[in-house]
Design an enzyme around this catalytic site. Structure first.
Site, PDB file in Angstrom:
ATOM      1  N   GLY A 205      48.808 -19.719   5.089  1.00  0.00           N
ATOM      2  CA  GLY A 205      49.728 -18.591   4.977  1.00  0.00           C
ATOM      3  C   GLY A 205      50.682 -18.713   3.823  1.00  0.00           C
ATOM      4  N   ASN A 206      51.455 -17.660   3.663  1.00  0.00           N
ATOM      5  CA  ASN A 206      52.485 -17.610   2.646  1.00  0.00           C
ATOM      6  C   ASN A 206      53.809 -17.342   3.316  1.00  0.00           C
ATOM      7  OD1 ASN A 206      51.935 -17.890  -0.181  1.00  0.00           O
ATOM      8  ND2 ASN A 206      50.464 -16.244   0.063  1.00  0.00           N
ATOM      9  N   ARG A 207      54.851 -17.999   2.887  1.00  0.00           N
ATOM     10  CA  ARG A 207      56.156 -17.790   3.509  1.00  0.00           C
ATOM     11  C   ARG A 207      56.745 -16.472   3.029  1.00  0.00           C
ATOM     12  NH1 ARG A 207      59.763 -22.800   2.228  1.00  0.00           N
ATOM     13  NH2 ARG A 207      61.171 -21.752   3.654  1.00  0.00           N
TER      14      ARG A 207
END
Ligand code: CTP
Length: 398
Positions: A205-207
């Protein structure tokens, strides 16, 4: 400090106005509460005065020497009525002045927001609908009620939206300060961070909290735009008056953005799109007892680059990118931003310094906005709504 008058009329949703009052005060607003007599059946004046730190009155006689019925309206930067009952809407539409709140509504020359809440039958009644149409024709911003659980076990249209959603509209309307330069414009905004599944449980994922995308959506809606948000994994309530398409992966975001942007005037890619995804998704949970395979990654599509290529020589939609950068031995945040701006081919690039947790999940943001004329605008650290409005200022100029 913005001066907000919170009108509360007599509906069960008056309890939600206590939270709205709190949220507005915590955001730095000076709030004066003007309940109707019926509102006090639901929440008493002690609660309103304790939460606002001011005396409250429902009639024009309590502070006759202070001419409160004129002063409160004149001194307000914004009046919000939440909940607005069918009776309050009717009285406001007909210009009655039989209590303090209706007097305030007649003397206020600032933006007026009303959030109706009532049973579905009352909301759908032609009398109520005609009153809403009259108020809207006079410039009152009437927020559509939410659909959901009503007072009893029944549900339908007529629910007061949640206090957080209402506070966002109030704060966006105040921050916009009368700019209505996006009326008639179709705007698409991506928000949040994509998640690329590895197995049924795990993902790459990406923050990103999605708060900057939400601020862009609220600001654009307050400036009159027709807004669609494509949101990847955003744990926030939908912004009011905005279309929201929820997605999870970069591929889903790509499909939703391409569909939503067909007639768009502007696309703002504020989402953190994962550049890579696991090459294959395991059907069952991968056991840790298994010798771990090196991760096989596939490259995700670059949605912004595709939008640039797809637009070709046309001038619409205007394309705005965000660049999350950290400085390193090869250059500063701005150096990397300029290189990315040249490489991406979008019209505007918002360069964010994300080193040391400066942007993710916070309420504030700072950025440098690069536009095609080579002008560099610095937006100092401040609420994400301020950066959103700075972006829309640049877009409106284009
Ligand atoms: N973006 C996109 N599709 C991707 C990756 C990024 O549309 N697969 C968009 C982002 O929404 C943002 C801009 O491109 O508006 C820049 O994103 P960023 O992650 O900073 O840059 P990348 O192009 O991914 O470059 P790098 O990660 O190598 O810095």
């Amino acid at each position: 400090m913005h001066r907000v008058t919170l009108g509360v009329s007599g509906g069960i949703a008056a309890y939600k106005a206590c939270s709205l009052l709190r949220l507005l005060s915590e955001s730095g607003c000076d709030v004066t509460v003007v309940p109707t007599e019926s509102a006090l059946h639901f929440v008493g004046s002690a609660t309103w005065s304790a939460l606002s730190g001011k005396p409250v009155a429902t009639d024009v006689w309590s502070d006759a020497q202070g001419v409160a019925h004129v002063r409160i309206g004149r001194e307000s930067d914004l009046v919000v009525v939440a909940p607005a009952t069918a009776d309050l809407l009717a009285r406001a539409a007909h210009g009655l002045a039989n209590d303090l709140l209706t007097n305030v509504l007649l003397t206020a020359r600032c933006p007026v927001l009303m959030a109706p809440a009532m049973h579905s039958e009352m909301w759908e009644h032609p009398a109520t609908q005609a009153n809403v149409a009259t108020l809207r024709s006079r410039g009152v911003i009437v927020i559509d009620p939410a659909v959901g659980r009503l007072t009893g076990a029944d549900s339908g249209a007529g629910r007061l939206p949640e206090p957080e959603q209402l506070a966002d509209v109030v704060l966006a309307t105040l921050a916009v300060g009368g700019r209505r330069d996006l009326v008639g414009r179709q705007v698409v905004i991506s928000a949040g961070g994509t998640r690329e599944p590895l197995d049924p449980v795990r993902y790459l994922g990406n923050r990103s909290s999605g708060r900057q995308g939400w601020a862009l959506a609220n600001a654009a809606a307050a400036r009159g735009a027709d807004v669609t948000v494509v949101a990847a994994n955003v744990d926030l309530l939908d912004p009011l008056g905005v279309g929201v398409l929820r997605v999870e992966t970069a591929e889903q975001m790509r499909a939703a953005i391409h569909t939503a942007s067909a007639d768009a005037d502007v696309v703002v890619m504020a989402a953190a799109v994962a550049d890579f995804r696991p090459d294959s998704v395991a059907a069952d949970k991968i056991k840790k007892s298994k010798e771990p395979d090196p991760l096989n990654l596939a490259l995700n599509p670059d949605i912004l680059a595709e939008l640039v290529a797809h637009r070709g020589a046309a001038t619409r939609p205007l394309l705005v990118g965000f660049a999350a950068e950290t400085g390193d031995e090869n250059g500063t945040v701005l150096d990397h931003g300029r290189t990315k701006f040249a490489a991406k081919g979008c019209d505007v690039l918002v360069v964010n310094d994300v080193s040391g947790d400066k942007a993710f999940g916070t309420l504030d943001n700072a950025a440098v906005i690069l536009d095609p004329s080579g002008v560099t605008r610095e937006v100092p650290r401040g609420p994400k709504l301020d950066l959103a409005n700075a972006v829309w200022d640049v877009v409106a100029e284009q």
